[in-house]
Design a protein around this motif. Structure first.
Motif, PDB file in Angstrom:
ATOM      1  N   MET A 204       4.969   3.350 -13.915  1.00 15.51           N
ATOM      2  CA  MET A 204       4.923   2.403 -15.150  1.00 15.51           C
ATOM      3  C   MET A 204       6.324   2.580 -15.905  1.00 15.51           C
ATOM      4  SD  MET A 204       2.358   0.578 -14.733  1.00 15.51           S
ATOM      5  CE  MET A 204       2.879  -0.548 -16.327  1.00 15.51           C
ATOM      6  N   THR A 205       6.743   3.606 -15.987  1.00 13.99           N
ATOM      7  CA  THR A 205       8.127   3.966 -16.697  1.00 13.99           C
ATOM      8  C   THR A 205       9.172   3.167 -15.951  1.00 13.99           C
ATOM      9  OG1 THR A 205       7.270   6.151 -17.829  1.00 13.99           O
ATOM     10  CG2 THR A 205       9.716   5.697 -17.510  1.00 13.99           C
ATOM     11  N   HIS A 206       8.877   3.374 -14.820  1.00  8.45           N
ATOM     12  CA  HIS A 206      10.232   2.773 -13.878  1.00  8.45           C
ATOM     13  C   HIS A 206       9.991   1.330 -13.788  1.00  8.45           C
ATOM     14  CE1 HIS A 206      10.404   6.992 -11.490  1.00  8.45           C
ATOM     15  NE2 HIS A 206      11.063   7.068 -12.482  1.00  8.45           N
TER      16      HIS A 206
ATOM     17  N   LEU B  15       0.841  -1.263  -0.075  1.00  5.17           N
ATOM     18  CA  LEU B  15       0.177  -0.072   0.107  1.00  5.17           C
ATOM     19  C   LEU B  15       0.778   1.140  -0.044  1.00  5.17           C
ATOM     20  CD1 LEU B  15      -2.758  -1.082   2.492  1.00  5.17           C
ATOM     21  CD2 LEU B  15      -2.642  -1.493   0.222  1.00  5.17           C
ATOM     22  N   GLY B  16       0.829   2.002  -1.166  1.00  8.14           N
ATOM     23  CA  GLY B  16       1.575   3.313  -1.273  1.00  8.14           C
ATOM     24  C   GLY B  16       2.883   3.037  -2.178  1.00  8.14           C
ATOM     25  N   THR B  17       2.742   3.107  -3.569  1.00  2.00           N
ATOM     26  CA  THR B  17       3.520   2.772  -4.327  1.00  2.00           C
ATOM     27  C   THR B  17       4.629   4.048  -4.589  1.00  2.00           C
ATOM     28  OG1 THR B  17       1.991   1.646  -5.588  1.00  2.00           O
ATOM     29  CG2 THR B  17       4.194   2.148  -6.811  1.00  2.00           C
ATOM     30  N   PHE B  18       4.147   5.179  -4.471  1.00  2.87           N
ATOM     31  CA  PHE B  18       4.959   6.530  -4.619  1.00  2.87           C
ATOM     32  C   PHE B  18       5.549   6.298  -5.958  1.00  2.87           C
ATOM     33  CE2 PHE B  18       8.320   9.418  -3.297  1.00  2.87           C
ATOM     34  CZ  PHE B  18       7.538  10.628  -3.681  1.00  2.87           C
ATOM     35  N   THR B  19       6.844   6.346  -6.301  1.00  6.58           N
ATOM     36  CA  THR B  19       7.504   6.203  -7.516  1.00  6.58           C
ATOM     37  C   THR B  19       7.777   5.016  -8.121  1.00  6.58           C
ATOM     38  OG1 THR B  19       9.626   6.910  -6.700  1.00  6.58           O
ATOM     39  CG2 THR B  19       8.040   8.728  -7.627  1.00  6.58           C
TER      40      THR B  19
END
Length: 211
Positions: free
Chosen positions: A96-98, A61-65
């Motif tokens: 998604m880029t990361h 819970l909490g992806t951030f970047t």
């Protein structure tokens, strides 16, 4: 942690992978709250814990970047997955880029939305490991829901549980501090779990569901 001690630790633990180093730099350059990124020391700890547990399914819970999700994914077997939940839809493209730039991104399933609502997708004990690092005001509610979907013998990791030491301060507390304090009290009084707190960075609580 004093800066010189942090540098010492970084020089004596496993090196930070280049793709994660890039994510950490981008996060701190372009986000006001860049310090929310797990970073080298905490990231290697998350990978180590995941390697020890060897979970097949993980919920975050909490992806951030995406830094912490990728640290966990790095330690997962090829047939294991992590579902990560981020409330801020403006971060979706960056995340998604990361993920796409990482050799472990294919193990990560991103969900955009309110964590409590997304958690309604699972009603059974299906996860071996959970990481709570989202809205501090809702930590108690997260814990109650996560406890129901983590298998007996599984683990829950909660970040920021010492909240810059504000949990020990007397007087008026912010809603975020109160959320953390209520969470800590709830966990301590829950008979189904074992609990340890690591006073690293902002505090990391490790919880084992024993029954």
């Amino acid at each position: 942690m004093k800066p010189d001690l942090e540098i010492y630790i970084e020089n004596h633990i496993s090196p930070e992978p280049e793709n994660l180093k890039k994510i950490d730099r981008i996060t701190n350059l372009y986000h006001i709250n860049g310090r929310m990124c797990s970073g080298h020391i905490q990231g290697r700890l998350l990978k180590m814990i995941t390697s020890m547990i060897r979970p097949k399914r993980v919920i975050e819970l909490g992806t951030f970047t995406g830094y912490s999700a990728l640290c966990i994914a790095e330690a997962l077997d090829e047939d294991a997955t992590i579902d990560t939940v981020e409330a801020d839809d403006e971060l979706e493209e960056e995340i998604m880029t990361h993920l796409n730039s990482s050799p472990h991104g294919r193990k990560v399933n991103l969900h955009i939305g309110d964590a409590l609502k997304v958690l309604e997708n699972w009603n059974e004990e299906v996860f071996d490991l959970a990481l709570i690092d989202a809205d501090k005001r809702q930590y108690p509610q997260y814990f109650e829901k996560i406890l129901k979907i983590v298998k007996p013998g599984g683990f829950i990791i909660a970040d920021n549980t010492l909240w810059d030491g504000h949990v020990t301060e007397a007087g008026k507390h912010s809603s975020q501090t109160k959320g953390i304090m209520d969470f800590n009290d709830l966990v301590a009084l829950t008979p189904e779990v074992e609990v340890a707190i690591i006073p690293m960075r902002d505090g990391i609580t490790i919880i084992r569901k024993v029954k």
